[in-house]
Design an enzyme around this catalytic site. Structure first.
Site, PDB file in Angstrom:
ATOM      1  N   ASP A 150      -5.609  -6.205  -5.675  1.00 47.09           N
ATOM      2  CA  ASP A 150      -6.503  -6.791  -4.334  1.00 47.09           C
ATOM      3  C   ASP A 150      -6.623  -5.764  -3.530  1.00 47.09           C
ATOM      4  O   ASP A 150      -6.225  -4.904  -3.196  1.00 47.09           O
ATOM      5  CB  ASP A 150      -6.019  -8.115  -3.776  1.00 47.09           C
ATOM      6  CG  ASP A 150      -5.814  -9.645  -4.210  1.00 47.09           C
ATOM      7  OD1 ASP A 150      -7.026  -9.486  -5.514  1.00 47.09           O
ATOM      8  OD2 ASP A 150      -5.057 -10.224  -4.339  1.00 47.09           O
TER       9      ASP A 150
HETATM   10  N1  URA Z   1      -0.951 -11.173  -7.972  1.00 43.29           N
HETATM   11  C1  URA Z   1      -2.275 -11.264  -6.805  1.00 43.29           C
HETATM   12  O1  URA Z   1      -2.329 -11.993  -6.021  1.00 43.29           O
HETATM   13  N2  URA Z   1      -2.754 -10.180  -6.153  1.00 43.29           N
HETATM   14  C2  URA Z   1      -2.969  -8.810  -6.659  1.00 43.29           C
HETATM   15  O2  URA Z   1      -3.849  -7.665  -6.467  1.00 43.29           O
HETATM   16  C3  URA Z   1      -1.755  -9.221  -8.004  1.00 43.29           C
HETATM   17  C4  URA Z   1      -1.437  -9.713  -8.333  1.00 43.29           C
END
Ligand code: URA
Length: 239
Positions: free
Chosen positions: A111
């Site tokens: 993310d």
């Molecule tokens: N899980 C999440 O919530 N975000 C990420 O970036 C990776 C795994």
């Protein structure tokens, strides 16, 4: 990168694959004398060459057999090729890598507000393989929560029956380690959308920071945010 012995390839295809120029432009590069084979000016863009013998402006080709890169994604960058929603991870890579064909892509994504290890490659088959659920590539996340994690969460995540909010398919068994106040470490073998955040949300905790420290056999180690390291060998466990 995957040990694929150099095989003879068309010079224009090779220059385009490595991101130097388009196949059309290769004609001009050859004409200008910028490309040599065994130290002699290349003759034609369609000649077949051994990549290891080609040089551009006196330099060996940039990873002609493919790229496999460990990258430390900084918080605030996005894992797409378009920069509509902010700066992309690709903008932090060498300019030439952004023109490689096939393109360099990340194996899975993190993310925008997450940081840590991303594996990047121009080998599309490898991306497919390492993101396929059946491969169960383990990924390790360090999280900071808005509350202290509870010891009973370890068994809940390990059970293989835990349902994230709004899901009907249970999460595969995951390893949770309580690291300290408001801190935990979670190892997943899946890669569902926002999975770490949604798993903790299912237990009433909000993930405040999220950092990936390991992907399969690869450790982030002391790579600084925004920097990368080219991997030369593919570990047997990832083949
Ligand atoms: N899980 C999440 O919530 N975000 C990420 O970036 C990776 C795994």
């Amino acid at each position: 990168m995957p040990p694929s012995p150099s095989r003879p390839r068309r010079l224009d295809q090779l220059l385009s694959a490595c991101g130097y120029c388009s196949r059309r432009e290769a004609k001009g590069w050859v004409k200008q004398g910028w490309v040599t084979v065994d130290g002699l000016a290349a003759e034609s863009p369609d000649q077949k060459v051994d990549p290891a013998r080609v040089q551009v402006e006196g330099e060996p080709l940039d990873h002609p057999d493919g790229l496999l890169v460990l990258f430390h994604k900084p918080v605030g960058t996005i894992c797409t090729h378009e920069d509509e929603e902010g700066p992309t991870i690709y903008g932090l890579l060498p300019e030439r890598w952004r023109h490689r064909n096939p393109p360099v892509s990340s194996v899975g994504r993190l993310d925008k507000d997450a940081s840590g290890l991303l594996v990047l490659t121009d080998d599309g088959a490898l991306v497919q393989k390492w993101t396929a659920p059946r491969h169960h590539v383990p990924k390790l996340y360090e999280v900071e929560l808005d509350r202290d994690p509870l010891p009973e969460w370890v068994a809940i995540f390990a059970s293989g029956t835990f349902l994230m909010p709004g899901e009907s398919k249970p999460c595969a068994p995951a390893k949770l380690e309580l690291v300290g106040p408001k801190r935990a470490r979670l190892e997943l073998t899946e890669g569902r959308f926002h999975q770490v955040k949604r798993m903790f949300a299912g237990l009433g905790a909000v993930v405040q920071t999220l950092h990936r420290s390991r992907f399969g056999p690869y450790e982030l180690g002391d790579l600084a945010p925004g920097s990368w390291k080219v991997v030369s060998d593919l570990p047997a466990t990832m083949e």
